[in-house]
Design an enzyme around this catalytic site. Structure first.
Site, short mmCIF file in Angstrom:
data_model
loop_
_atom_site.label_atom_id
_atom_site.label_comp_id
_atom_site.label_asym_id
_atom_site.label_seq_id
_atom_site.Cartn_x
_atom_site.Cartn_y
_atom_site.Cartn_z
N SER A 27 11.51 20.94 14.00
CA SER A 27 10.11 21.35 13.99
C SER A 27 9.18 20.46 14.80
O SER A 27 8.01 20.81 14.99
CB SER A 27 9.60 21.44 12.55
OG SER A 27 10.10 22.60 11.92
N LYS A 62 7.37 22.13 17.57
CA LYS A 62 6.11 22.86 17.39
C LYS A 62 4.96 22.22 18.16
O LYS A 62 3.94 22.87 18.40
CB LYS A 62 5.77 22.96 15.90
CG LYS A 62 6.71 23.88 15.12
CD LYS A 62 6.30 24.00 13.66
CE LYS A 62 7.16 25.03 12.92
NZ LYS A 62 8.56 24.62 12.77
N SER A 112 4.55 23.96 8.84
CA SER A 112 5.79 24.10 9.60
C SER A 112 6.44 25.47 9.41
O SER A 112 7.65 25.59 9.21
CB SER A 112 6.78 22.99 9.21
OG SER A 112 7.56 22.62 10.31
N ARG A 162 10.59 9.58 5.42
CA ARG A 162 10.30 9.59 6.85
C ARG A 162 8.89 9.07 7.13
O ARG A 162 8.67 8.23 8.00
CB ARG A 162 10.40 11.01 7.43
CG ARG A 162 11.76 11.64 7.42
CD ARG A 162 11.68 13.09 7.86
NE ARG A 162 10.90 13.91 6.94
CZ ARG A 162 10.70 15.22 7.07
NH1 ARG A 162 11.20 15.86 8.11
NH2 ARG A 162 10.01 15.89 6.19
#
Length: 283
Positions: A81, A84, A129, A263
């Site tokens: 993603s 994007k 997302s 993350r």
């Protein structure tokens, strides 16, 4: 022209070209040339989670690159993603999306993430997302056009295939953590072949968080078609008091769903220690 004169002209041209190259090479002051540092201590969060990963940071304030794992930093992975970001730029530049409020009507298909199961705008689809929105955009724009933009952007290995609406999820496109930062730098510096209008609107789309005196432009990603999956968090932080951005790109093996938040937390800790921004709200 005689042979001696031809030789003299060639020698003069060579000397001029050499001088020009030397002049160009000296245009960057020595104290602004970017250096690379391997910082193994930054690998500790990955070790504590029992996984593998790398965090790469480009601090343009200090003209230095920092990496926790300098080998993995250059290894290519599916962007998932994080694609994007370029896809939003392509959609805005081609007119497939007029601006961040461009509506996309939900088709009624129930998908695994509840936030996807509703009407979207370009801005909301980026934030939650919503894969289906960007797949729809890819089909609307067409693979040849998307492929040309990916090459124009010099994005990773620039392979937009084999399937035009899935190549960033399970296709042949690959990009490294270093490549992510190099691309983001071109976005920030408006060095891509895009209009100012596209850049202006894209900054609204890419804005993830902000606080007193700072802004974060970023995107997560999770390629879950392999075992283990591959997670990303990439972007840059800006401050009012110092406009020079701090870029970052983290990727890690996603052995546990709880790593989704990790993350962001790993990047957050490093950026805060560097004084690049305040706390990041997880979304």
């Amino acid at each position: 022209m005689s042979l001696p004169r031809l030789m003299a002209s060639a020698l003069l041209a060579c000397l001029v070209l050499t001088a020009c190259r030397a002049s160009i090479a000296q245009t960057t002051p020595a104290d602004q040339r970017e250096r690379w540092e391997t910082r193994p201590e930054l690998q500790r969060p990955f070790d504590e989670l029992g996984t593998k990963g790398t965090l790469v940071v480009l601090d343009t304030r200090a003209h230095r690159w920092i990496a926790s794992d300098s080998v993995r930093a250059f290894e290519g992975f599916l962007p998932a993603s994080t694609f994007k970001i370029p896809m939003s730029l392509i959609a805005l530049e081609t007119g497939a999306a007029v601006d961040e409020t461009q509506p996309f009507k939900w088709d009624g298909t129930k998908r695994r993430i509840e936030d996807w199961n509703r009407d979207q705008t370009l801005g909301s689809a980026y934030k939650v997302s919503a894969v289906w929105v960007f797949q729809s955009l890819a089909r609307q724009i067409g693979q040849p056009t998307v492929q040309q933009f990916v090459r124009d952007f010099r994005y990773g290995n620039a392979v937009a295939g084999p399937i035009g609406d899935r190549f960033w999820l399970d296709g042949n496109l690959r990009i490294s953590a270093v490549g992510q930062i190099e691309f983001l730098r071109r976005v920030h510096d408006r060095a891509l072949p895009l209009s100012d209008r596209t850049y202006d609107i894209a900054r609204k789309v890419l804005l993830r968080d902000q606080g007193p005196g700072w802004r974060l432009y970023a995107k997560t990603g999770w390629a879950d078609n392999a075992e283990p999956g591959l997670g990303w968090f990439v972007g840059w932080a800006e401050q009012d008091r110092d406009a020079r951005p701090v870029y970052f790109a983290l990727n890690m093996d996603m052995k546990d769903p709880a790593f989704s938040q990790k993350r962001v937390e790993i990047v957050q800790q490093v950026l805060r220690k560097m004084g690049a921004m305040g706390a990041i709200e997880e979304r």
